[in-house]
Design a protein around this motif. Structure first.
Motif, PDB file in Angstrom:
ATOM      1  N   GLU A 113      32.449  33.195  31.602  1.00  0.00           N
ATOM      2  CA  GLU A 113      32.445  33.286  30.147  1.00  0.00           C
ATOM      3  C   GLU A 113      31.271  32.520  29.544  1.00  0.00           C
ATOM      4  O   GLU A 113      30.594  32.990  28.629  1.00  0.00           O
ATOM      5  CB  GLU A 113      33.773  32.721  29.629  1.00  0.00           C
ATOM      6  CG  GLU A 113      34.050  33.108  28.199  1.00  0.00           C
ATOM      7  CD  GLU A 113      35.236  32.359  27.608  1.00  0.00           C
ATOM      8  OE1 GLU A 113      36.179  32.054  28.353  1.00  0.00           O
ATOM      9  OE2 GLU A 113      35.187  32.086  26.407  1.00  0.00           O
ATOM     10  N   LYS A 139      27.850  34.022  27.482  1.00  0.00           N
ATOM     11  CA  LYS A 139      27.428  33.504  26.174  1.00  0.00           C
ATOM     12  C   LYS A 139      25.996  32.981  26.213  1.00  0.00           C
ATOM     13  O   LYS A 139      25.216  33.199  25.291  1.00  0.00           O
ATOM     14  CB  LYS A 139      28.388  32.409  25.705  1.00  0.00           C
ATOM     15  CG  LYS A 139      29.718  32.982  25.243  1.00  0.00           C
ATOM     16  CD  LYS A 139      30.683  31.913  24.795  1.00  0.00           C
ATOM     17  CE  LYS A 139      32.041  32.550  24.494  1.00  0.00           C
ATOM     18  NZ  LYS A 139      33.044  31.542  24.147  1.00  0.00           N
ATOM     19  N   ASN A 172      23.612  35.844  26.234  1.00  0.00           N
ATOM     20  CA  ASN A 172      23.487  36.383  24.868  1.00  0.00           C
ATOM     21  C   ASN A 172      22.569  35.534  24.011  1.00  0.00           C
ATOM     22  O   ASN A 172      21.777  36.055  23.223  1.00  0.00           O
ATOM     23  CB  ASN A 172      24.865  36.458  24.201  1.00  0.00           C
ATOM     24  CG  ASN A 172      25.622  37.698  24.615  1.00  0.00           C
ATOM     25  OD1 ASN A 172      25.022  38.712  24.979  1.00  0.00           O
ATOM     26  ND2 ASN A 172      26.933  37.623  24.577  1.00  0.00           N
ATOM     27  N   GLN A 173      22.707  34.221  24.161  1.00  0.00           N
ATOM     28  CA  GLN A 173      21.854  33.324  23.374  1.00  0.00           C
ATOM     29  C   GLN A 173      20.391  33.439  23.808  1.00  0.00           C
ATOM     30  O   GLN A 173      19.488  33.356  22.985  1.00  0.00           O
ATOM     31  CB  GLN A 173      22.324  31.861  23.509  1.00  0.00           C
ATOM     32  CG  GLN A 173      23.684  31.576  22.891  1.00  0.00           C
ATOM     33  CD  GLN A 173      23.724  31.741  21.377  1.00  0.00           C
ATOM     34  OE1 GLN A 173      22.709  31.643  20.695  1.00  0.00           O
ATOM     35  NE2 GLN A 173      24.906  32.019  20.843  1.00  0.00           N
ATOM     36  N   LYS A 210      18.976  36.549  22.462  1.00  0.00           N
ATOM     37  CA  LYS A 210      18.808  36.465  21.005  1.00  0.00           C
ATOM     38  C   LYS A 210      17.435  35.899  20.627  1.00  0.00           C
ATOM     39  O   LYS A 210      16.929  36.185  19.549  1.00  0.00           O
ATOM     40  CB  LYS A 210      19.932  35.573  20.455  1.00  0.00           C
ATOM     41  CG  LYS A 210      19.893  35.316  18.975  1.00  0.00           C
ATOM     42  CD  LYS A 210      21.126  34.525  18.570  1.00  0.00           C
ATOM     43  CE  LYS A 210      21.006  33.989  17.161  1.00  0.00           C
ATOM     44  NZ  LYS A 210      22.267  33.341  16.737  1.00  0.00           N
ATOM     45  N   ASP A 255      24.273  40.090  14.795  1.00  0.00           N
ATOM     46  CA  ASP A 255      23.873  39.177  15.858  1.00  0.00           C
ATOM     47  C   ASP A 255      24.817  39.378  17.047  1.00  0.00           C
ATOM     48  O   ASP A 255      25.986  39.002  16.995  1.00  0.00           O
ATOM     49  CB  ASP A 255      23.946  37.740  15.328  1.00  0.00           C
ATOM     50  CG  ASP A 255      23.565  36.715  16.395  1.00  0.00           C
ATOM     51  OD1 ASP A 255      23.280  37.119  17.541  1.00  0.00           O
ATOM     52  OD2 ASP A 255      23.563  35.510  16.067  1.00  0.00           O
ATOM     53  N   LYS A 256      24.256  39.946  18.099  1.00  0.00           N
ATOM     54  CA  LYS A 256      25.075  40.267  19.270  1.00  0.00           C
ATOM     55  C   LYS A 256      25.724  39.020  19.870  1.00  0.00           C
ATOM     56  O   LYS A 256      26.830  39.075  20.421  1.00  0.00           O
ATOM     57  CB  LYS A 256      24.175  40.947  20.312  1.00  0.00           C
ATOM     58  CG  LYS A 256      24.912  41.692  21.383  1.00  0.00           C
ATOM     59  CD  LYS A 256      23.922  42.462  22.254  1.00  0.00           C
ATOM     60  CE  LYS A 256      24.437  42.597  23.670  1.00  0.00           C
ATOM     61  NZ  LYS A 256      23.326  42.691  24.639  1.00  0.00           N
ATOM     62  N   ALA A 257      25.044  37.900  19.767  1.00  0.00           N
ATOM     63  CA  ALA A 257      25.558  36.663  20.363  1.00  0.00           C
ATOM     64  C   ALA A 257      26.814  36.163  19.652  1.00  0.00           C
ATOM     65  O   ALA A 257      27.546  35.333  20.184  1.00  0.00           O
ATOM     66  CB  ALA A 257      24.480  35.579  20.362  1.00  0.00           C
ATOM     67  N   GLU A 258      27.065  36.651  18.445  1.00  0.00           N
ATOM     68  CA  GLU A 258      28.289  36.252  17.741  1.00  0.00           C
ATOM     69  C   GLU A 258      29.499  37.044  18.229  1.00  0.00           C
ATOM     70  O   GLU A 258      30.637  36.605  18.070  1.00  0.00           O
ATOM     71  CB  GLU A 258      28.133  36.449  16.227  1.00  0.00           C
ATOM     72  CG  GLU A 258      27.195  35.461  15.559  1.00  0.00           C
ATOM     73  CD  GLU A 258      27.641  34.013  15.700  1.00  0.00           C
ATOM     74  OE1 GLU A 258      28.799  33.758  16.050  1.00  0.00           O
ATOM     75  OE2 GLU A 258      26.798  33.134  15.482  1.00  0.00           O
ATOM     76  N   LEU A 259      29.254  38.212  18.789  1.00  0.00           N
ATOM     77  CA  LEU A 259      30.360  39.057  19.232  1.00  0.00           C
ATOM     78  C   LEU A 259      30.978  38.439  20.488  1.00  0.00           C
ATOM     79  O   LEU A 259      30.264  38.061  21.412  1.00  0.00           O
ATOM     80  CB  LEU A 259      29.869  40.479  19.510  1.00  0.00           C
ATOM     81  CG  LEU A 259      29.201  41.165  18.313  1.00  0.00           C
ATOM     82  CD1 LEU A 259      28.575  42.503  18.731  1.00  0.00           C
ATOM     83  CD2 LEU A 259      30.190  41.383  17.174  1.00  0.00           C
ATOM     84  N   ASN A 260      32.290  38.316  20.480  1.00  0.00           N
ATOM     85  CA  ASN A 260      33.028  37.707  21.596  1.00  0.00           C
ATOM     86  C   ASN A 260      32.653  36.251  21.863  1.00  0.00           C
ATOM     87  O   ASN A 260      32.864  35.744  22.947  1.00  0.00           O
ATOM     88  CB  ASN A 260      32.824  38.520  22.889  1.00  0.00           C
ATOM     89  CG  ASN A 260      33.429  39.893  22.770  1.00  0.00           C
ATOM     90  OD1 ASN A 260      34.549  40.040  22.267  1.00  0.00           O
ATOM     91  ND2 ASN A 260      32.705  40.908  23.191  1.00  0.00           N
ATOM     92  N   LYS A 261      32.055  35.599  20.882  1.00  0.00           N
ATOM     93  CA  LYS A 261      31.695  34.185  21.073  1.00  0.00           C
ATOM     94  C   LYS A 261      32.915  33.285  20.896  1.00  0.00           C
ATOM     95  O   LYS A 261      33.228  32.489  21.766  1.00  0.00           O
ATOM     96  CB  LYS A 261      30.582  33.780  20.102  1.00  0.00           C
ATOM     97  CG  LYS A 261      30.036  32.380  20.364  1.00  0.00           C
ATOM     98  CD  LYS A 261      28.996  31.964  19.345  1.00  0.00           C
ATOM     99  CE  LYS A 261      29.653  31.349  18.122  1.00  0.00           C
ATOM    100  NZ  LYS A 261      28.670  30.820  17.158  1.00  0.00           N
ATOM    101  N   ASN A 262      33.582  33.430  19.753  1.00  0.00           N
ATOM    102  CA  ASN A 262      34.754  32.593  19.489  1.00  0.00           C
ATOM    103  C   ASN A 262      36.057  33.361  19.642  1.00  0.00           C
ATOM    104  O   ASN A 262      37.030  32.846  20.149  1.00  0.00           O
ATOM    105  CB  ASN A 262      34.681  31.999  18.079  1.00  0.00           C
ATOM    106  CG  ASN A 262      33.516  31.040  17.929  1.00  0.00           C
ATOM    107  OD1 ASN A 262      33.050  30.472  18.909  1.00  0.00           O
ATOM    108  ND2 ASN A 262      33.030  30.887  16.726  1.00  0.00           N
TER     109      ASN A 262
END
Lengths: 178, 566
Positions: free
Chosen positions: A57, A61, A64-65, A68, B308-315
């Motif tokens: 997980e 993440k 993804n960062q 970005k 912002d793709k990084a926000e998806l499924n982040k929290n």
């Protein structure tokens, strides 16, 4: 559960980008086990290969960062089984030890070779997984290792269309003006 | 052959800004940035410069300016301390996704890395808090660097960018040919919306009995307030907003369900855990919104749309994660909707709203005795300004009250520091908002603590005669921290109690009219005087010292455990 992951990212070759990428790991308290940055077959594009011990997980993440970041083209992650990967190790041992007849056996077994001979030492090169280069280290230790160095991981995915195939579809110019 | 015309790097910077339609800069001069200010001297007719009193003020002002105008803000600061003073403001803009172009000067390129006077590694310092940054060491890089800066700042999920320009690059001569950026290969600001995403959303809506829409700052940033309204009116789905999503929908809308989060409204928090479908539009499930994540919206399928793709499924794990511009998404889905939410579901909100009204809101807005309460002041301001003002808040209790009790009507009419929660944001942000919208009444809601963090900007308010209305809620406490100390630390008020100066007298020293009000009977008169005053006005309101903001989701609680009264 923690596992070993290889993260691959393609980026523009810009000053400071390495820093931007490592900050992402630092902030989440993830230690980078190994890091290799090199140019790709496409001019101006660099490849980062980063190895971490983390949970899936977290890795998703982080990837993804990384993706970005405005100067990163693409980022992916792999488990060990999904890639072919290697590290290079160099071992410096005294010339006296190198005359030992057992050395030849060891080199053959590990597919290692001597890459340089000087008056008082020889340098042996070996390529493989960390386990292999470590094992060779243990075996060479009795010969008296003067110096040992290991590279970071390079890795290539087992998927048929690898990430780098994507490079061929990239525009040649980094940016287009109006 | 004629030599091509050359200009200095400093002039190239200003010409680039003009090409990007910039007309206002917030800044502060200093040694390394002198060449730029020297060229600015000849360009004041095109580039208005607001001289702040501290660079942090410039950053916050530029942020508010960007939020009220929809144009990127621009900030100038010199090298070293000038640049480092920006950091809080840059970080604030980064967390709240505001486009600002920060231009910092740097020592000459020959001196880089030598610990020269006022040298600081601003690129490394700003890296974690900017969307992009770049150091210019040659004048011929300037045009492209600034073009990229604007492109990155404005597109995709907006954010602050920083360009650090060495002094020699400012002085060097260069040819100048400015062209805006059209595309950058490593950067995709406009993700493609998939038909499949629309189809699955429609499908999930169809089977939903209790849908809830969560509207975030993304709606405002994407300029999609019209689309949001149309979507809500058509589907009749109750819509709750985040703190930064406030004013994304008019609070008169029959489906408006209030604010989410720690000090949000009762109904949307409780019913988040009742909903069977949550459509999260341009928001990021901040911890202040979700409370205990493991008990958040467990009965709901979640559709999350973000650019912002990084926000998806982040929290929060989404059942459908849609990587798209919320405006595109709404534009695409609205014509295809053939769904209307059950009326009984909306009635559940109305029922809980009534409870909050009785137990909290009425007492806060219409108290009959005791000291003045901040809620009643804001409620009166809401009525007196016919909800036409731009409200700027500081951070803490004043912020929560400002968000809760002004009835927002127009997009971008609440300017507040969301993600970073920056005390001291208020006064400089109010300046920036007023500079950006001189036609609007700008009211700052601040506290005695936050005001004192950036009070030096009264000098700027005075210099440009910015007619901001400053309301200081004085309870001689850092109210929000005190509230937590009362609730969780057994009333141990460690360093939250502070004596305050005579605020109207401070205003007076800056040539700003000031007044103080203590009694409820005189409150209306004091507010009217402030609002009718032609020019800046500071009103100190002595409020109930130990008033608390409720409702409240205590730390570690689930959203539906929100407490109405202590």
């Amino acid at each position: 559960m923690k596992d070993t992951y290889t993260i691959t990212a393609f980026s523009e070759n810009h000053i400071g980008l390495l820093n931007r990428i490592t900050i992402i790991f630092t902030r989440r308290h993830i230690n980078i086990e190994s890091l290799t940055v090199s140019s790709t077959e496409m001019k101006g594009i660099h490849r980062f290969t980063i190895v971490v011990e983390a949970e899936e997980e977290q890795v998703v993440k982080v990837v993804n960062q990384i993706e970005k970041l405005t100067e990163v083209l693409r980022a992916e992650w792999y488990l060990n089984d999904d890639t072919v990967y290697r590290e290079i190790a160099l071992y410096k041992i005294p010339i006296d030890s190198a005359i030992d007849k057992n050395l030849e056996l060891v080199l053959r077994e590990f597919n290692a070779h001597i890459v340089d001979i000087q008056n008082d030492f020889v340098i042996i090169e070996n390529t493989g997984h960390v386990d292999d280069t470590e094992k060779l280290y243990d075996i060479l230790n009795p010969f008296g290792i003067l110096q040992f160095v290991r590279s970071g991981r390079i890795s290539i995915s087992k998927q048929k269309k690898e990430l780098s195939a994507y490079l061929n579809e990239l525009p040649l110019n980094e940016y287009v003006k109006e | 052959m004629k030599e091509p015309l050359k200009i200095t790097g400093a002039e190239a910077i200003l010409s680039s800004l003009i090409k990007e339609n910039v007309d206002t800069i917030f800044g502060y001069p200093g040694g390394a940035i002198m060449p730029i200010y020297d060229k600015l001297f000849d360009k004041f007719h095109k580039l208005k410069h607001i001289l702040v009193r501290h660079e942090q003020g410039a950053a916050h002002a530029a942020q508010a300016y960007a939020m009220v105008t929809g144009k990127p803000g621009v900030c100038f600061a010199t090298s070293g301390p000038g640049a480092t003073n920006l950091i809080t403001g840059i970080t604030n803009a980064n967390l709240d996704s505001i486009p600002i172009i920060f231009i910092t000067a740097q020592v000459s390129s020959t001196l880089l890395g030598t610990d020269a006077f006022q040298e600081t590694d601003m690129i490394s310092l700003s890296m974690p808090v900017t969307k992009w940054n770049y150091q210019v060491t040659k004048a011929n890089e300037i045009a492209d660097a600034i073009a990229k800066a604007f492109f990155f700042a404005k597109t995709g999920r907006p954010g602050p960018v920083l360009i650090d320009i060495t002094k020699d690059a400012q002085n060097e001569l260069t040819e100048f040919n400015y062209k805006k950026i059209k595309s950058i290969r490593s950067y995709n600001p406009k993700p493609e919306l998939k038909d499949e995403d629309i189809r699955t959303t429609l499908l999930l809506m169809q089977s939903s009995k209790k849908p809830l829409l969560l509207a975030g700052h993304g709606i405002l940033l994407a300029n999609a307030t019209g689309q949001l309204e149309a979507f809500v009116n058509k589907t009749k789905i109750p819509v709750a907003v985040t703190l930064l999503g406030k004013s994304a929908i008019c609070e008169d809308n029959p489906y408006y369900a209030g604010m989410l989060g720690m000090h949000g409204n009762y109904a949307p928090n409780v019913l988040t855990n009742e909903a069977d479908l949550i459509i999260a539009a341009g928001m990021r499930f901040d911890d202040r919104v979700t409370g205990d994540l493991s008990r958040y919206a467990k009965k709901a399928r979640i559709i999350h749309i973000d650019i912002d793709k990084a926000e998806l499924n982040k929290n929060v794990k989404a059942d459908i994660a849609i990587h798209a511009d919320i405006k595109d998404f709404l534009d695409e889905i609205i014509p295809a909707i053939n769904y209307s939410a059950d009326k009984r579901w909306l009635e559940q909100f109305r029922k809980l709203e009534k409870i909050e009204q009785e137990k909290v809101i009425h007492k806060e807005c219409f108290p009959e005795n005791g000291k003045i309460r901040s809620g009643e002041v804001i409620n009166r301001l809401s009525v007196k300004t016919a909800r036409e003002a731009i409200i700027v808040t500081d951070v803490g209790q004043n912020q929560m009250m400002g968000a809760r009790y002004y009835k927002y009507k127009y997009p971008n009419s609440l300017i507040t520091s969301g993600g970073l929660g920056t005390m001291g944001f208020g006064l400089p942000a109010a300046m920036g908002a007023q500079v950006g919208r001189p036609d609007k009444t700008v009211i700052l809601i601040t506290g005695d603590g936050g005001f004192q963090m950036t009070a030096q900007e009264l000098g700027t308010v005075f210099q440009y005669n910015l007619p901001v209305k400053i309301v200081i809620f004085n309870n001689n406490f850092l109210g929000m921290v005190r509230q937590w100390q009362q609730l969780f630390n057994n009333n141990r008020y460690a360093e939250t109690n502070m004596p305050t100066p005579d605020f109207p007298l401070i205003a007076k020293a800056f040539g700003i009219e000031g007044a103080v009000v203590k009694d409820r009977a005189k409150l209306d008169q004091a507010l009217d005087k402030m609002l009718n005053h032609n020019g800046p006005h500071l009103l100190e309101v002595k409020i109930e010292k130990e008033a608390n903001v409720f409702p409240m989701i205590y730390p570690g609680m689930a959203v539906d455990e929100i407490i109405l009264e202590p």
